[in-house]
Design an enzyme around this catalytic site. Structure first.
Site, PDB file in Angstrom:
ATOM      1  N   GLU A 115      76.567  28.174  35.469  1.00  0.00           N
ATOM      2  CA  GLU A 115      75.939  28.222  36.823  1.00  0.00           C
ATOM      3  C   GLU A 115      75.761  26.947  37.413  1.00  0.00           C
ATOM      4  OE1 GLU A 115      72.050  27.842  39.444  1.00  0.00           O
ATOM      5  OE2 GLU A 115      72.599  26.315  37.622  1.00  0.00           O
ATOM      6  N   ASP A 171      65.502  23.830  32.982  1.00  0.00           N
ATOM      7  CA  ASP A 171      66.853  24.407  33.834  1.00  0.00           C
ATOM      8  C   ASP A 171      67.814  24.230  32.956  1.00  0.00           C
ATOM      9  OD1 ASP A 171      68.560  24.860  35.568  1.00  0.00           O
ATOM     10  OD2 ASP A 171      68.427  23.056  36.554  1.00  0.00           O
TER      11      ASP A 171
END
Ligand SMILES: *[C@@H]1O[C@H](CO)[C@@H](O)[C@H](O)[C@H]1NC(C)=O
Ligand SMILES: *[C@@H]1O[C@H](CO)[C@@H](O)[C@H](O)[C@H]1NC(C)=O
Ligand SMILES: *[C@@H]1O[C@H](CO)[C@@H](O)[C@H](O)[C@H]1NC(C)=O
Ligand SMILES: *[C@@H]1O[C@H](CO)[C@@H](O)[C@H](O)[C@H]1NC(C)=O
Ligand SMILES: *[C@@H]1O[C@H](CO)[C@@H](O)[C@H](O)[C@H]1NC(C)=O
Ligand SMILES: *[C@@H]1O[C@H](CO)[C@@H](O)[C@H](O)[C@H]1NC(C)=O
Length: 668
Positions: A366, A329
């Site tokens: 993000e 991620d």
């Protein structure tokens, strides 16, 4: 004929052959795109190694270095990249402490170190940001510890956490909602831990893929999207900004301090809690101080201009910033994006040019609140509303075996078609599609109402069709310092073949959207999805005398309109402008599902069919406006509140009716 004349004739002939011979069809290039000489697992691994060398949280120097790497990779794939920068409000930890007084009579206070153990041999482990919750409220609180399971609304039922410090575990809902639920239940602070039952195994990293007992899942607890100081507009230089007080008044910031903690620390705390639930007698003292900074973030944007329809955009995106090393991620997705860029470059060198423009985006920040993508979408809202064909997202692209996809339903058919063309990297005797339908989730395509990644602004704010794809799914070391290259190489994707496969599927979906004469959208699937969602409501609505026939009728009309436009495509529409007109209807039908007023009380969310659940930002809802209204009616139990449910049914029915009028191209 003299010799020079013959040579001239030959030249003219050769030149006209070059000019008028049919150039290869898109299909030829699409086959090349999937061919093994075009894919490169070694380059994927090398890019991932570079991107994940150091921890690179948003706003850090290491993340700027990662941005340069993406920029130069895009440049060497002839993408003419640029940086779309924004100035946004980010937070970092300054002071954290957590201590436990096990019993009221006890004098021995246990102070937790809040450190993750350095395991394996990562030379940059020291650079990892101390564990914290982004946008957590600063403060000093103390109270009896109380266990609230997963921190869902139902977990607080029958529990008195008033004045308590809640201990909840990760695993079911968005952590920002855990904090909000605890706050609304009267708690003064929250600690959220990673339970071995959810994330552990007999052995742990670096011996196995499981989270070590000292592992901590970091993450944001903000409940909105985008820069908190610029809600609804872009954080460009010199723009209007809310003050800290104004941000707080909006109610998306947490009301009480919180910290993420390890399984080991939670075990100690829960031993001091009567009956495993409490509250108390153990007293927790939590203290947190964060600092807020206005930081520059960088979205890296690369463009391949379309040959025939340069003003139609097929957008592929992935974020770059990571809480720690970010091997899964998000940089498995970044490595996939760079692989797609490289393959598209190879195609261009063979003479391919897309019909429509392809835009590759590498988002920043993000992790904080989908900030990079949200600011960009807010900045380009009108351009995207009139030109974006679809947005394709890759976030945690690879964390193990097993293909999964989520999308708005007009893309279902395309995803299945493409999944049939790519071999399953874990069993090359079958296609991804075959193993997907044989897997536990049997080829089911998820929906994207949640706020879990960068597709959110595209679909929920502007109404752009979206796709998100991955191999794997939830993985135990998520948002911990163990999400590094070693974990990926040992457990996530040892040969990087899953990365290659997801690049093939995602890239091919992009190619089809960019090159097909008619946009490969099938709204029949959309209508059947909506029908299922409406049927799920039916029983409850009947019980409260709410009429859902307007909704059913609008969905029937959509189904008819979808069949008609499918037939129109098949029967052959002639002429570039006529084709374009049909495509515009296909592109704009999704837009019609948005409403300028948005969801009641959450007006930034414009899409009336897909949106996040009010009590779990990770949960996707069909008809979120109806859902909110039902939820409210169940709480307040008044006639007016149930009438409001009826109003929301009407609203979504009207949006669906607009979508079918757009598909039909009908002016009434
Ligand atoms: C909940 O706990 C608080 C603090 O212990 C106490 O003051 C309050 O009366 C309790 N509320 C109920 C409804 O039991
Ligand atoms: C909690 O701990 C802090 C030090 O980290 C201390 O200043 C504070 O007095 C403590 N609060 C309580 C209520 O014990
Ligand atoms: C691989 O796929 C084939 C079907 O094509 C299936 O029969 C076989 O069991 C699969 N192998 C494994 C190891 O799952
Ligand atoms: C698939 O489902 C079966 C039965 O529910 C379960 O035992 C198995 O662990 C699942 N496999 C995966 C990979 O989730
Ligand atoms: C790439 O795949 C080949 C086998 O197809 C394998 O031998 C090689 O080790 C892989 N490269 C990496 C970096 O994993
Ligand atoms: C559209 O999808 C439906 C199933 O929802 C399928 O029956 C139909 O063949 C598809 N049409 C086209 C043109 O792909």
């Amino acid at each position: 004929m003299s010799k020079p004349t013959a040579a001239l004739v030959f030249l003219i002939a050769a030149f006209s052959y070059f000019l008028f011979s049919p150039s290869p069809k898109p299909h030829y290039y699409h086959t090349l795109f999937l061919s093994s000489p075009f894919s490169d697992n070694a380059s994927i691994a090398s890019n991932l190694r570079t991107l994940t060398r150091r921890p690179h949280v948003a706003g850090s120097l290491a993340n700027a270095e990662a941005a340069s790497h993406v920029l130069s990779s895009f440049a060497s794939s002839s993408l003419k990249p640029r940086v779309a920068a924004y100035k946004v409000s980010l937070t970092y930890p300054v002071h954290r402490s957590l201590s436990l007084t096990p019993t009221e009579s006890s004098k021995s206070i246990i102070t937790f170190s809040l450190e993750q153990e350095h395991l394996g041999d990562n030379p940059y482990a020291d650079e990892v940001t101390p564990t914290f919750h982004a946008y957590a409220k600063s403060g000093d609180v103390s109270g009896p510890a109380a266990y609230a399971n997963y921190g869902r609304v139902e977990d607080f039922a029958g529990l008195n956490v008033s004045g308590a410090v809640v201990v909840a575990r990760y695993g079911k809902i968005y952590r920002g909602d855990i904090v909000r639920n605890a706050y609304e239940a009267g708690a003064v602070g929250v600690v959220i831990y990673t339970d071995e039952r959810d994330y552990g195994g007999e052995e742990c990293f670096p011996e196995s893929r499981w989270m070590p007992p000292s592992g901590v899942q970091v993450g944001t607890v903000y409940n909105g999207l985008g820069d908190p100081t610029t809600p609804g507009w872009a954080s460009v230089d010199g723009c209007e900004r809310l003050s800290e007080e104004e941000v707080e008044l909006r109610g998306d910031s947490p009301g009480i301090p919180s910290l993420p903690i390890s399984a080991a620390d939670a075990e100690v705390i829960l031993k001091s809690v009567v009956g495993g639930v409490g509250p108390g007698p153990g007293i927790l003292n939590l203290s947190y101080v964060g600092k807020t900074v206005l930081a520059e973030i960088e979205n890296v944007i690369g463009v391949i201009e379309g040959g025939e329809e340069p003003d139609r955009y097929v957008i592929l995106g992935n974020h770059r910033d990571a809480w720690t090393f970010g091997a899964v991620d998000p940089n498995s997705g970044t490595a996939v994006l760079l692989e797609i860029a490289q393959r598209l470059d190879k195609l261009q060198k063979r003479g391919w040019k897309p019909r429509r423009t392809i835009i590759l985006c590498n988002w920043d920040a993000e992790e904080y609140a989908l900030i990079g993508s949200t600011e960009w979408v807010e900045d380009n809202r009108q351009m995207l509303a009139s030109r974006a064909v679809a947005y394709l997202n890759a976030d945690c692209a690879v964390s193990g075996p097993g293909f999964r996809a989520s999308a708005t339903p007009q893309l279902d058919d395309l995803i299945k078609q493409v999944a049939k063309e790519v071999r399953d990297p874990d069993n090359t005797t079958q296609s991804i599609y075959e193993s997907w339908i044989r897997s536990n989730n049997s080829g089911v395509i998820g929906r994207l109402g949640s706020g879990a990644s960068d597709y959110a602004s595209f679909v929920q704010h502007v109404g752009v069709p979206v796709v998100d794809m991955l191999f794997g799914g939830g993985y135990p070391v998520y948002h911990s310092m163990y999400d590094d290259f070693t974990w990926m190489e040992k457990f996530g994707d040892p040969m990087f073949h899953r990365h290659v496969a997801i690049a093939s599927v995602l890239g091919m979906v992009a190619l089809r959207l960019a090159d097909d004469e008619f946009l490969p959208f099938n709204y029949t699937s959309y209508a059947s999805e909506l029908k299922k969602s409406a049927e799920d409501l039916e029983e409850e609505m009947l019980a409260h005398s709410i009429d859902i026939s307007p909704l059913i009728k609008s969905i029937q009309d959509l189904s008819t309109a979808a069949q008609e436009i499918n037939i129109e495509k098949e029967e052959g529409v002639k002429g570039a402008l006529r084709v374009r007109e049909v495509n515009d209807r296909l592109m704009m039908a999704e837009r019609a599902l948005t409403d300028r007023d948005g969801l009641s009380g959450r007006t930034w969310y414009k899409h009336l069919v897909y949106g996040p659940s009010k009590y779990d930002d990770y949960g996707s809802k069909s008809f979120p406006g109806v859902d909110d209204a039902i939820d409210n009616a169940k709480r307040v139990k008044t006639k007016a509140s149930w009438e409001h449910v009826q109003h929301e049914i009407w609203r979504v029915s009207r949006a669906i009716r607009h979508a079918s009028l757009v598909l039909k191209g009908e002016l009434r």
